[in-house]
Design an enzyme around this catalytic site. Structure first.
Site, PDB file in Angstrom:
ATOM      1  N   GLY A 269       0.783  -1.231   0.000  1.00 53.86           N
ATOM      2  CA  GLY A 269       0.000   0.000   0.000  1.00 53.86           C
ATOM      3  C   GLY A 269       0.812   1.277   0.000  1.00 53.86           C
ATOM      4  O   GLY A 269       0.243   2.366   0.134  1.00 53.86           O
ATOM      5  N   GLY A 314       3.999  -3.473  -3.752  1.00 55.47           N
ATOM      6  CA  GLY A 314       3.888  -3.778  -5.176  1.00 55.47           C
ATOM      7  C   GLY A 314       4.165  -2.529  -5.986  1.00 55.47           C
ATOM      8  O   GLY A 314       5.203  -2.368  -6.625  1.00 55.47           O
ATOM      9  N   ARG A 315       3.200  -1.581  -5.901  1.00 51.22           N
ATOM     10  CA  ARG A 315       3.262  -0.338  -6.669  1.00 51.22           C
ATOM     11  C   ARG A 315       4.597   0.382  -6.503  1.00 51.22           C
ATOM     12  O   ARG A 315       5.184   0.859  -7.468  1.00 51.22           O
ATOM     13  CB  ARG A 315       2.141   0.577  -6.187  1.00 51.22           C
ATOM     14  CG  ARG A 315       1.995   1.872  -6.968  1.00 51.22           C
ATOM     15  CD  ARG A 315       1.055   2.840  -6.224  1.00 51.22           C
ATOM     16  NE  ARG A 315      -0.151   2.232  -5.741  1.00 51.22           N
ATOM     17  CZ  ARG A 315      -1.312   2.195  -6.405  1.00 51.22           C
ATOM     18  NH1 ARG A 315      -1.413   2.782  -7.559  1.00 51.22           N
ATOM     19  NH2 ARG A 315      -2.365   1.600  -5.884  1.00 51.22           N
ATOM     20  N   ARG A 356      -6.563   2.908 -15.127  1.00 52.84           N
ATOM     21  CA  ARG A 356      -6.589   3.652 -13.865  1.00 52.84           C
ATOM     22  C   ARG A 356      -7.254   5.030 -13.968  1.00 52.84           C
ATOM     23  O   ARG A 356      -8.009   5.408 -13.066  1.00 52.84           O
ATOM     24  CB  ARG A 356      -5.180   3.749 -13.260  1.00 52.84           C
ATOM     25  CG  ARG A 356      -4.576   2.348 -12.971  1.00 52.84           C
ATOM     26  CD  ARG A 356      -3.326   2.384 -12.109  1.00 52.84           C
ATOM     27  NE  ARG A 356      -3.624   2.716 -10.733  1.00 52.84           N
ATOM     28  CZ  ARG A 356      -3.504   3.903 -10.207  1.00 52.84           C
ATOM     29  NH1 ARG A 356      -3.044   4.908 -10.931  1.00 52.84           N
ATOM     30  NH2 ARG A 356      -3.827   4.118  -8.961  1.00 52.84           N
ATOM     31  N   TYR A 360     -10.289   4.964 -11.479  1.00 52.04           N
ATOM     32  CA  TYR A 360     -10.061   5.689 -10.213  1.00 52.04           C
ATOM     33  C   TYR A 360      -9.942   7.192 -10.402  1.00 52.04           C
ATOM     34  O   TYR A 360      -9.637   7.901  -9.443  1.00 52.04           O
ATOM     35  CB  TYR A 360      -8.758   5.223  -9.546  1.00 52.04           C
ATOM     36  CG  TYR A 360      -8.552   3.732  -9.473  1.00 52.04           C
ATOM     37  CD1 TYR A 360      -9.408   2.921  -8.728  1.00 52.04           C
ATOM     38  CD2 TYR A 360      -7.480   3.124 -10.117  1.00 52.04           C
ATOM     39  CE1 TYR A 360      -9.201   1.548  -8.659  1.00 52.04           C
ATOM     40  CE2 TYR A 360      -7.267   1.755 -10.040  1.00 52.04           C
ATOM     41  CZ  TYR A 360      -8.132   0.979  -9.311  1.00 52.04           C
ATOM     42  OH  TYR A 360      -7.931  -0.365  -9.238  1.00 52.04           O
ATOM     43  N   CYS A 387     -13.595   3.164 -27.952  1.00 53.98           N
ATOM     44  CA  CYS A 387     -14.893   3.765 -28.239  1.00 53.98           C
ATOM     45  C   CYS A 387     -15.591   4.190 -26.961  1.00 53.98           C
ATOM     46  O   CYS A 387     -16.685   3.709 -26.643  1.00 53.98           O
ATOM     47  CB  CYS A 387     -15.724   2.782 -29.030  1.00 53.98           C
ATOM     48  SG  CYS A 387     -14.923   2.387 -30.572  1.00 53.98           S
ATOM     49  N   GLU A 388     -14.951   5.033 -26.182  1.00 52.43           N
ATOM     50  CA  GLU A 388     -15.542   5.581 -24.959  1.00 52.43           C
ATOM     51  C   GLU A 388     -14.933   6.950 -24.730  1.00 52.43           C
ATOM     52  O   GLU A 388     -13.715   7.099 -24.835  1.00 52.43           O
ATOM     53  CB  GLU A 388     -15.184   4.716 -23.733  1.00 52.43           C
ATOM     54  CG  GLU A 388     -15.952   3.454 -23.681  1.00 52.43           C
ATOM     55  CD  GLU A 388     -16.141   2.926 -22.270  1.00 52.43           C
ATOM     56  OE1 GLU A 388     -16.214   3.707 -21.308  1.00 52.43           O
ATOM     57  OE2 GLU A 388     -16.228   1.697 -22.161  1.00 52.43           O
ATOM     58  N   TYR A 417      -0.104  -2.016 -12.053  1.00 54.95           N
ATOM     59  CA  TYR A 417      -1.540  -2.022 -12.353  1.00 54.95           C
ATOM     60  C   TYR A 417      -1.846  -1.424 -13.733  1.00 54.95           C
ATOM     61  O   TYR A 417      -2.917  -0.887 -13.950  1.00 54.95           O
ATOM     62  CB  TYR A 417      -2.327  -1.325 -11.231  1.00 54.95           C
ATOM     63  CG  TYR A 417      -1.989  -1.892  -9.868  1.00 54.95           C
ATOM     64  CD1 TYR A 417      -2.326  -3.201  -9.547  1.00 54.95           C
ATOM     65  CD2 TYR A 417      -1.276  -1.148  -8.923  1.00 54.95           C
ATOM     66  CE1 TYR A 417      -1.983  -3.748  -8.310  1.00 54.95           C
ATOM     67  CE2 TYR A 417      -0.933  -1.690  -7.686  1.00 54.95           C
ATOM     68  CZ  TYR A 417      -1.288  -2.985  -7.391  1.00 54.95           C
ATOM     69  OH  TYR A 417      -0.938  -3.527  -6.177  1.00 54.95           O
TER      70      TYR A 417
END
Ligand code: LLP
Length: 460
Positions: A269, A314-315, A356, A360, A387-388, A417
């Site tokens: 984290g 991780g990150r 992401r 988020y 297409c968004e 991620y």
């Protein structure tokens, strides 16, 4: 709200360890990006775009910094281990690097576990997480002697016991507890408050019950407790409070039940910087010192033996060591309601290689990588090719007015991620991952091709 160009200036690499680019990124004499001595344009020509490019020395260095920080902080206690959280990004090559730097691997699926095993990571340095582990995954963990088989619920405790008993084995497990400490960069990545799916609640007494059930079972052995409070957390105090709550549960159980609880895992984290506007994240040594202070205070207050401690970053190991290279496609000026113009620059990837921003609301930045940027920066939004309309790569950045189709853009801090959450939306092949070191680039994970995707279509 209008954003001034100064606020969104495309950042230049400065070689500083707290910068937002992989440490080896620099502009060469002609003004183009090089990564570990390899020109970005050469990497793009050889491997294609979009592409994740990892600075191997940087990623190894971040892993080694965590290991050093934890070894030092816990030297006077019962020692510490660092398990790299493979969900950030895992390949056999990356798992090997982590093993060579003295780290273990935390996994949360059959394929993550298999990847770590193929890299030769021993069971004593493996973890398996998940709130919905399959019977097969639990069996694999028992076969591999995974040290941290982290049980997430009472139902799973019963399942692991049944599987272990059926094999005539004693399963060594950790219990994932929730401390009530709510932390994390976004609601979806905060994990220790009550109303979410992970863990055994300390407040509701479920954690204590799981300890008692583990001790009562002939097929289970209680290796320790585990707490993970969320992701992208800058606040040292949140880690200290969660550590105190977990240590208090351990002390109460050891005293009242007369048992041993040799280990505690404080999870991952630890935050990183995505743009120069983000706060500086604490260094590994600061996080490690805060955790060790909580352990020391608990040991002094209770007189109990110190636990062996582990963590699962991780990150903070993967994200900053990597950038994504994209090729610029269509460029379109769009008139805004306030009369100003925003330049939309589309690239050859987007939400399929970095979900992401859409998931988020995460902010990223980018820079022109294939040549020296001109001084006439323009307010720009970099968008993907999906297409968004929410398919945004960089919401606001000042980029050279001369930007043209075919230019390369580099987005920093995409190592965690990004590839691991990539999708095939709009049937785009997922980009590959290249490692660069000492002037050499090589595949870690090859890019998918349309043929790979069509190969799965039963009627193609
Ligand atoms: N350990 C456990 C049990 C975890 O669940 C996680 C992350 C980690 C360690 C590693 O956390 P890190 O050091 O990387 O923050 N997809 C989200 C992040 C989800 C994190 C899930 N668990 C994102 O893109 O921000």
């Amino acid at each position: 709200m209008p954003v001034s160009l100064e606020n969104i200036a495309a950042p230049e690499p400065d070689g500083s360890p707290v910068g937002i680019w992989p440490v080896s990124v620099a502009r060469n004499a002609s003004g183009a990006f090089e990564i570990a001595g390899v020109p970005a344009a050469q990497i793009a020509a050889e491997f294609g775009t979009p592409l994740f490019v990892i600075d191997e020395a940087d990623m190894r260095g971040r892993a080694a910094a965590w290991k050093r920080a934890m070894d030092q902080a816990f030297a006077g206690l019962a020692g510490a281990d660092v398990f790299y959280a493979g969900k950030a990004f895992l390949s056999v090559g990356v798992a090997r690097w982590m093993g060579e730097e003295g780290l273990g691997i935390d996994t949360c699926s059959e394929t993550e576990l298999e990847t770590a095993l193929r890299a030769g990571i021993p069971g004593r340095l493996l973890g398996l997480h998940g709130n919905g582990k399959s019977v097969r995954e639990i069996g694999m963990a028992l076969d591999a002697g995974v040290a941290h088989l982290v049980v997430d619920s009472l139902a799973e405790l019963a399942l692991v016991e049944k599987i272990a008993a059926g094999r005539g084995q004693k399963a060594s497990i950790m219990l994932r507890v929730t401390t009530g400490v709510h932390a994390g960069g976004h609601e979806f990545i905060a994990t220790a408050h009550e109303d979410q799916k992970f863990g055994l609640s300390i407040a509701a007494g479920t954690a204590r019950r799981a300890i008692e059930e583990t001790l009562a079972s002939a097929s289970l052995e209680l290796a320790g407790l585990h707490s993970h409070i969320g992701s992208q957390i800058l606040n040292l105090d949140a880690f200290s409070r969660a550590a105190e709550a977990t240590l208090a549960l351990r002390a109460a159980a050891m005293r009242e039940l007369g048992c041993e609880i040799p280990e505690i895992d404080f999870g991952g984290g630890y935050a990183v910087r995505y743009t120069v506007l983000d706060d500086l994240a604490p260094a590994p040594v600061e996080y490690a010192t805060a955790l060790a202070a909580a352990v020391r205070a608990n040991v002094e207050a209770t007189g109990l033996p110190a636990p062996h401690v582990s963590i699962e970053p991780g990150r903070s190991i993967a994200a900053p060591a990597c950038l994504t290279l994209y090729t610029v496609g269509t460029i379109k000026p769009v008139q805004l309601e306030d009369g100003t113009t925003r330049r939309y620059v589309s690239v050859d990837g987007g939400m399929s290689d970095n979900i992401r921003p859409a998931l988020y609301g995460s902010d990223y930045t980018c820079a022109l990588a294939s040549r020296r940027p001109s001084d006439d920066a323009v307010r720009t939004r970099v968008v993907g090719k999906h297409c968004e309309s929410g398919d945004i790569v960089v919401r606001d950045v000042a980029l050279s007015a001369q930007l043209a189709p075919g230019d390369l853009l580099a987005v920093p801090a995409t190592g965690a991620y990004g590839r691991s959450m990539a999708s095939n939306y709009n049937m785009l092949p997922r980009p590959g991952v290249v490692a660069v070191r000492d002037g050499q680039a090589r595949w870690l994970v090859r890019s998918e091709t349309p043929a790979d995707l069509l190969a799965l279509d039963a009627d193609a």
